[in-house]
Design a protein around this motif. Sequence first.
Motif, mmCIF file in Angstrom:
data_model
loop_
_atom_site.group_PDB
_atom_site.id
_atom_site.type_symbol
_atom_site.label_atom_id
_atom_site.label_comp_id
_atom_site.label_asym_id
_atom_site.label_seq_id
_atom_site.Cartn_x
_atom_site.Cartn_y
_atom_site.Cartn_z
ATOM 1 N N PHE A 102 0.844 -1.190 0.000
ATOM 2 C CA PHE A 102 0.000 0.000 0.000
ATOM 3 C C PHE A 102 0.882 1.243 0.000
ATOM 4 N N VAL A 103 0.279 2.382 -0.348
ATOM 5 C CA VAL A 103 0.986 3.668 -0.358
ATOM 6 C C VAL A 103 0.669 4.382 0.948
ATOM 7 N N LEU A 104 1.724 4.925 1.592
ATOM 8 C CA LEU A 104 1.526 5.638 2.853
ATOM 9 C C LEU A 104 0.727 6.914 2.636
ATOM 10 N N ARG A 105 -0.275 7.115 3.446
ATOM 11 C CA ARG A 105 -1.094 8.335 3.398
ATOM 12 C C ARG A 105 -0.375 9.444 4.147
ATOM 13 N N GLN A 114 0.152 6.314 8.788
ATOM 14 C CA GLN A 114 -1.160 5.894 8.319
ATOM 15 C C GLN A 114 -1.082 5.453 6.867
ATOM 16 N N VAL A 115 -1.933 4.503 6.523
ATOM 17 C CA VAL A 115 -2.027 4.013 5.159
ATOM 18 C C VAL A 115 -3.502 3.851 4.823
ATOM 19 N N ARG A 116 -3.836 4.084 3.555
ATOM 20 C CA ARG A 116 -5.227 3.887 3.125
ATOM 21 C C ARG A 116 -5.327 2.508 2.483
ATOM 22 N N VAL A 121 -8.735 4.016 6.589
ATOM 23 C CA VAL A 121 -7.392 4.466 6.966
ATOM 24 C C VAL A 121 -6.944 3.623 8.153
ATOM 25 N N VAL A 124 -0.319 2.387 11.011
ATOM 26 C CA VAL A 124 0.762 1.457 10.700
ATOM 27 C C VAL A 124 1.950 1.729 11.611
ATOM 28 N N ALA A 131 5.723 10.121 3.268
ATOM 29 C CA ALA A 131 4.382 9.940 2.711
ATOM 30 C C ALA A 131 4.509 9.596 1.235
ATOM 31 N N ARG A 134 5.791 3.209 -0.782
ATOM 32 C CA ARG A 134 5.055 1.935 -0.776
ATOM 33 C C ARG A 134 5.590 1.051 0.336
ATOM 34 N N VAL A 147 4.353 -2.827 9.106
ATOM 35 C CA VAL A 147 4.770 -2.733 7.692
ATOM 36 C C VAL A 147 6.291 -2.625 7.595
#
Length: 154
Positions: A102-105, A114-116, A121, A124, A131, A134, A147
């Motif tokens: 996932f991509v970090l929000r 945080q990650v979406r 949300v 992590v 931000a 990945r 992660v």
Amino acid sequence: MAVLAEIGREIGNWIWFIIAGLLLLGELLLPGAQLIWLGVAALATGLVVPLLEIGWQGQLVLYAVLAFVTLLLGRRMFPRGPKASDRPFLNRRTEALIGRAFVLREPIAGGVGQVRVDDTVWRVMGEDCPAGARVVVTGIDGATLTVRPEGTAA
């Protein structure tokens, strides 16, 4: 012994139907699917006893043999064990996230970010990353995903 023989003649095969009824009722009240086979054996014994006209000792032996046979047949017809599910993560949905990227929000700063994930949300934990980086989910601790940056060794 004479008393037992007299009782056996008076009761006849009805005792086996009573025992079968109690065992089948017990099957409804208790989990496990074992009493049903003993109840079937008692029912079969009650049906066979008038045909063979055997004493109570023979009836007990007949019941023991039939109970053993019905238990074996029951286990063969309905084997126990985990069944493969077409949805293995149905009640463990978070475990399905392990291994996904996932991509970090928000950046991971101080080990927390945080990650979406789809429309949610998630918090992590992992090594600091900016931000937009990945990350791959390696574990889950409650509602927090553990992660690591994508491309690094596990």
